[in-house]
Scaffold this motif. Sequence first.
Motif, PDB file in Angstrom:
ATOM      1  N   MET A   5       0.826  -1.200   0.000  1.00 55.16           N
ATOM      2  CA  MET A   5       0.000   0.000   0.000  1.00 55.16           C
ATOM      3  C   MET A   5       0.867   1.258   0.000  1.00 55.16           C
ATOM      4  SD  MET A   5      -3.137  -0.698   2.610  1.00 55.16           S
ATOM      5  CE  MET A   5      -4.289  -2.056   2.349  1.00 55.16           C
ATOM      6  N   THR A   6       0.332   2.342  -0.596  1.00 58.17           N
ATOM      7  CA  THR A   6       1.036   3.610  -0.627  1.00 58.17           C
ATOM      8  C   THR A   6       0.809   4.351   0.679  1.00 58.17           C
ATOM      9  OG1 THR A   6       0.676   3.766  -3.008  1.00 58.17           O
ATOM     10  CG2 THR A   6       1.289   5.794  -1.858  1.00 58.17           C
ATOM     11  N   GLU A   7       1.872   4.884   1.248  1.00 54.00           N
ATOM     12  CA  GLU A   7       1.759   5.653   2.484  1.00 54.00           C
ATOM     13  C   GLU A   7       1.413   7.094   2.137  1.00 54.00           C
ATOM     14  OE1 GLU A   7       5.076   6.664   5.575  1.00 54.00           O
ATOM     15  OE2 GLU A   7       4.321   4.637   5.998  1.00 54.00           O
ATOM     16  N   LEU A   8       0.207   7.545   2.575  1.00 57.59           N
ATOM     17  CA  LEU A   8      -0.244   8.903   2.260  1.00 57.59           C
ATOM     18  C   LEU A   8       0.277   9.917   3.260  1.00 57.59           C
ATOM     19  CD1 LEU A   8      -3.977   8.388   1.214  1.00 57.59           C
ATOM     20  CD2 LEU A   8      -1.999   8.720  -0.259  1.00 57.59           C
ATOM     21  N   VAL A   9       0.193   9.579   4.537  1.00 62.66           N
ATOM     22  CA  VAL A   9       0.588  10.516   5.591  1.00 62.66           C
ATOM     23  C   VAL A   9       1.374   9.764   6.661  1.00 62.66           C
ATOM     24  CG1 VAL A   9      -0.239  11.982   7.486  1.00 62.66           C
ATOM     25  CG2 VAL A   9      -1.344  12.099   5.259  1.00 62.66           C
ATOM     26  N   ALA A  56       1.178   6.180  10.934  1.00 60.85           N
ATOM     27  CA  ALA A  56       1.209   6.212   9.468  1.00 60.85           C
ATOM     28  C   ALA A  56      -0.123   5.756   8.896  1.00 60.85           C
ATOM     29  CB  ALA A  56       2.335   5.335   8.941  1.00 60.85           C
ATOM     30  N   LEU A  57      -0.548   6.413   7.808  1.00 67.72           N
ATOM     31  CA  LEU A  57      -1.804   6.085   7.133  1.00 67.72           C
ATOM     32  C   LEU A  57      -1.538   5.614   5.721  1.00 67.72           C
ATOM     33  CD1 LEU A  57      -3.987   9.103   8.313  1.00 67.72           C
ATOM     34  CD2 LEU A  57      -4.171   6.725   9.044  1.00 67.72           C
ATOM     35  N   GLN A  58      -2.122   4.457   5.376  1.00 67.19           N
ATOM     36  CA  GLN A  58      -1.943   3.862   4.061  1.00 67.19           C
ATOM     37  C   GLN A  58      -3.154   4.139   3.168  1.00 67.19           C
ATOM     38  OE1 GLN A  58       0.970   2.318   3.572  1.00 67.19           O
ATOM     39  NE2 GLN A  58       1.567   2.480   5.721  1.00 67.19           N
ATOM     40  N   ALA A  75       7.412  15.607  13.127  1.00 65.75           N
ATOM     41  CA  ALA A  75       7.138  16.070  11.767  1.00 65.75           C
ATOM     42  C   ALA A  75       5.954  15.327  11.174  1.00 65.75           C
ATOM     43  CB  ALA A  75       8.370  15.863  10.882  1.00 65.75           C
ATOM     44  N   ILE A  76       5.253  16.019  10.255  1.00 64.94           N
ATOM     45  CA  ILE A  76       4.179  15.408   9.466  1.00 64.94           C
ATOM     46  C   ILE A  76       4.657  15.350   8.019  1.00 64.94           C
ATOM     47  CG2 ILE A  76       1.778  15.576   8.698  1.00 64.94           C
ATOM     48  CD1 ILE A  76       1.205  17.252  11.178  1.00 64.94           C
ATOM     49  N   LEU A  77       4.579  14.170   7.426  1.00 68.49           N
ATOM     50  CA  LEU A  77       5.009  13.973   6.037  1.00 68.49           C
ATOM     51  C   LEU A  77       3.801  13.616   5.187  1.00 68.49           C
ATOM     52  CD1 LEU A  77       8.201  11.814   6.724  1.00 68.49           C
ATOM     53  CD2 LEU A  77       8.058  14.298   6.460  1.00 68.49           C
ATOM     54  N   ARG A  78       3.650  14.287   4.055  1.00 70.83           N
ATOM     55  CA  ARG A  78       2.568  14.011   3.092  1.00 70.83           C
ATOM     56  C   ARG A  78       3.216  13.617   1.782  1.00 70.83           C
ATOM     57  NH1 ARG A  78      -1.346  12.934   0.123  1.00 70.83           N
ATOM     58  NH2 ARG A  78      -3.188  14.255  -0.183  1.00 70.83           N
ATOM     59  N   ASP A  79       2.985  12.364   1.366  1.00 72.73           N
ATOM     60  CA  ASP A  79       3.632  11.827   0.164  1.00 72.73           C
ATOM     61  C   ASP A  79       5.157  11.973   0.255  1.00 72.73           C
ATOM     62  OD1 ASP A  79       1.163  11.188  -0.987  1.00 72.73           O
ATOM     63  OD2 ASP A  79       0.957  13.182  -1.853  1.00 72.73           O
ATOM     64  N   GLY A  80       5.681  11.795   1.473  1.00 75.04           N
ATOM     65  CA  GLY A  80       7.120  11.832   1.678  1.00 75.04           C
ATOM     66  C   GLY A  80       7.711  13.206   1.904  1.00 75.04           C
ATOM     67  N   ARG A  81       6.887  14.279   1.784  1.00 77.87           N
ATOM     68  CA  ARG A  81       7.392  15.646   1.964  1.00 77.87           C
ATOM     69  C   ARG A  81       6.883  16.217   3.278  1.00 77.87           C
ATOM     70  NH1 ARG A  81       5.178  15.779  -3.072  1.00 77.87           N
ATOM     71  NH2 ARG A  81       3.564  17.228  -2.340  1.00 77.87           N
TER      72      ARG A  81
END
Length: 498
Positions: free
Chosen positions: A1-5, A26-28, A60-66
């Motif tokens: 699954m892709t990790e969104l957040v 982490a949210l998938q 930190a909060i990461l969205r699509d790795g950023r």
Amino acid sequence: MTELVEMADISKSFGGSIAVDRVSFALQAGSVHALMGENGAGKSTLMKILAGVHQPDSGAILRDGRRIVFANPREALEAGISTVFQELSLLANLTIAENMFLGREPVTRLGRIDYARMNAETGKALRELGLDLDPETLVADLSIAERQFVEIAHGIEADAAVFILDEPTAALNAADVEVLNRHIRRLRDEGKAIVYISHRMEEIFQVCDTVTVLKDGRCIGTRPLAGMTPAGLIAMMVGRELQDLFPPRAVDTGDVVLDVRDFRVGPETRPFSMQLRGGEIVALAGLEGQGQQRFLRSLVGQFQPFSGEIMIKGERLSLPASPAAGIRRLKAAGVGFIPEDRKDEGLFLGLSVEHNIAIGLHARQNEWSVAKNHRQTVADAIRDLNIRAAAGAAATVGALSGGNQQKVLLGRYLATKPDILLVEEPTRGVDVGAKSEIYKLLRDFANAGGAALVLSRETLELIGLCDRIYVVHGDTVVSELPASTATEHDILDAALGA
């Protein structure tokens, strides 16, 4: 699954109190992730950080790795994160459509607000949830359940990638919960990530894929639900297994204390009769809006029934009750009424625990006097009800967890030593540990000779807590069942008019 957040090592303190302590989460994409823990565990704070309401002290909060930073909820929504908080945020003096588009109202070519478009898009969003509501209806005219669904429709209407649902079903009955779960599964299948916060164990196992448990602001662990049992999940949450969530039922009952005869909610409804005896807890069950709350509120003057006779301990209660004096009249008769909406109808959130409990004692006096020795009574209530507040009796009620707020409201009426309690939704928005404590308090009240009439949307709660169950359909009682042998199937059959 892709990790969104991904939330990495998030910490947040308020004053000297640590609410979230180095939590990673982490949210998938395409998953429903349960976030669980007792009230005060840090769930809502963690999600308010993700929603831009609070900023973390560290992490930190990461969205699509950023890495991303939200200064406010609007920035979070623009980044694709939609939230439905437990504390309903709708503005009562605006329409449903105006609430749905608040802060992002569409405009016509002339620069005026495009109400036609707002109403049309709101109507479509409501219909997708199976709601037959006029978009121009004022939120003030909606029931709590309808307001909750409008909140949910607001979140779903936004084209977000992440949905945070904080206690979305607290005001919904079983049929409405299934409608909501159907839409959650649809969002999941579309590749969205959903955070699902709930104290209803059966819903967690029905709709969620993964669970993260918080305790005292820290992450206890993240597990796939497929390999867990409800008992194991409860043990993660409270540090022990709750073998007996419900206390034993009544063995002996006393005299009739509430006698309802030929009661008619409206001119076209069938009359019904029912009784409540000392020493027992009796349930009012049924689907949403079938009349159980209208009947209960007839006794306090907030609904005017068509006809009927009410006897309280042998004394006739004249109907209709006065909206202004109905509750005072019930108090004088030894009856306490605990409303469903503890924040708007029950508690004074800006006042202390002491004031909120003592109000019930003062109300029994005439208008020129106050209750004597009330501080000792309040102290006894805090001890007996196990109300957890760092500042004790001086603590502001609005700062307490949902479970402790509910115990303060219950304590207000128990302190007056009533004979009868009328209770709407005794554990709404309350964690499993506090639920067990509230069930014991109600059973102790009944064992001491009191009688309780309880309204709840949680069928399993009614079966486990109560001695008898009256099922309401079409504004009348259609069935009476012994709780010890009743099943969810039996109650639903009767509630559907079968």
